[in-house]
Design a protein around this motif. Sequence first.
Motif, PDB file in Angstrom:
ATOM      1  N   ASP A  69       0.858  -1.185   0.000  1.00 60.24           N
ATOM      2  CA  ASP A  69       0.000   0.000   0.000  1.00 60.24           C
ATOM      3  C   ASP A  69       0.893   1.233   0.000  1.00 60.24           C
ATOM      4  N   GLY A  70       1.134   1.792  -1.170  1.00 58.91           N
ATOM      5  CA  GLY A  70       2.022   2.943  -1.270  1.00 58.91           C
ATOM      6  C   GLY A  70       3.473   2.515  -1.354  1.00 58.91           C
ATOM      7  N   TYR A  71       4.305   3.471  -1.724  1.00 65.15           N
ATOM      8  CA  TYR A  71       5.724   3.159  -1.893  1.00 65.15           C
ATOM      9  C   TYR A  71       6.438   3.251  -0.550  1.00 65.15           C
ATOM     10  N   SER A  72       7.185   2.206  -0.216  1.00 65.67           N
ATOM     11  CA  SER A  72       7.993   2.180   1.003  1.00 65.67           C
ATOM     12  C   SER A  72       9.194   1.272   0.743  1.00 65.67           C
ATOM     13  N   GLN A  73      10.001   1.062   1.764  1.00 63.30           N
ATOM     14  CA  GLN A  73      11.134   0.145   1.628  1.00 63.30           C
ATOM     15  C   GLN A  73      10.649  -1.260   1.300  1.00 63.30           C
ATOM     16  N   ALA A  74       9.504  -1.632   1.816  1.00 58.96           N
ATOM     17  CA  ALA A  74       8.954  -2.959   1.536  1.00 58.96           C
ATOM     18  C   ALA A  74       8.665  -3.136   0.049  1.00 58.96           C
ATOM     19  N   THR A  75       8.322  -2.042  -0.642  1.00 58.73           N
ATOM     20  CA  THR A  75       8.070  -2.127  -2.078  1.00 58.73           C
ATOM     21  C   THR A  75       9.312  -2.600  -2.816  1.00 58.73           C
ATOM     22  N   ASN A  77      11.789  -4.357  -1.570  1.00 59.89           N
ATOM     23  CA  ASN A  77      12.039  -5.753  -1.212  1.00 59.89           C
ATOM     24  C   ASN A  77      11.117  -6.690  -1.988  1.00 59.89           C
ATOM     25  N   TRP A  78       9.847  -6.329  -2.076  1.00 56.91           N
ATOM     26  CA  TRP A  78       8.903  -7.146  -2.839  1.00 56.91           C
ATOM     27  C   TRP A  78       9.248  -7.123  -4.321  1.00 56.91           C
ATOM     28  N   ALA A  79       9.704  -5.969  -4.821  1.00 48.56           N
ATOM     29  CA  ALA A  79      10.081  -5.865  -6.228  1.00 48.56           C
ATOM     30  C   ALA A  79      11.240  -6.812  -6.541  1.00 48.56           C
ATOM     31  N   LEU A  80      12.188  -6.954  -5.620  1.00 48.93           N
ATOM     32  CA  LEU A  80      13.297  -7.885  -5.829  1.00 48.93           C
ATOM     33  C   LEU A  80      12.788  -9.321  -5.895  1.00 48.93           C
ATOM     34  N   LEU A  81      11.844  -9.654  -5.039  1.00 48.06           N
ATOM     35  CA  LEU A  81      11.263 -11.003  -5.075  1.00 48.06           C
ATOM     36  C   LEU A  81      10.488 -11.230  -6.377  1.00 48.06           C
ATOM     37  N   VAL A  82       9.717 -10.235  -6.800  1.00 49.29           N
ATOM     38  CA  VAL A  82       8.982 -10.337  -8.066  1.00 49.29           C
ATOM     39  C   VAL A  82       9.973 -10.478  -9.226  1.00 49.29           C
ATOM     40  N   PHE A  83      11.076  -9.716  -9.179  1.00 48.25           N
ATOM     41  CA  PHE A  83      12.102  -9.810 -10.219  1.00 48.25           C
ATOM     42  C   PHE A  83      12.698 -11.210 -10.266  1.00 48.25           C
ATOM     43  N   LEU A  84      12.987 -11.778  -9.115  1.00 46.37           N
ATOM     44  CA  LEU A  84      13.536 -13.135  -9.055  1.00 46.37           C
ATOM     45  C   LEU A  84      12.573 -14.144  -9.678  1.00 46.37           C
TER      46      LEU A  84
END
Length: 155
Positions: A69-75, A77-84
């Motif tokens: 929900d919104g851009y944060s540091q978690a975004t 981290n999740w983007a790296l997982l999605v990239f993987l």
Amino acid sequence: MDNRQAMGSWLSGPRAAMEDAGADFGYRGEQLGLPEEGPGSIARPGRRLGALAVDWALCVLIAYGLITDGYSQATSNWALLVFLVLSVLTVGTIGFTPGKRLFGVRVVALETGRVHPVRAALRSVLLCLAIPALVWDRDGRGLHDRLARTVELRV
């Protein structure tokens, strides 16, 4: 050697200095039996970085829109997982990510031409660590490609 030649060799890098001294390195991909230019040749760094930028932007967009929900540091981290996951699934099945397809780059295994999912997973994990992708060999392949025995080619 005058001062201008010394400065020029320093700015050009060690490869250019060695070539000026008479060393023959050949072209990128020659040791792998690949053509120098055109389809089937080693993809240049500009294409590969452009494809990576597109893939990363896509993964950040997915993480931002679907997971957090919104851009944060978690975004990030999740983007790296999605990239993987994106990289493992697409490279392991069809040989390219959306960004690689857009930039005309394909990942192939050196022996078979087709990337096995286990190799794609190894390559993707090493790519996510970033450092192996920044260490290149003479042919312009990153350490992640060398360890997975893959190469990125122009389509």
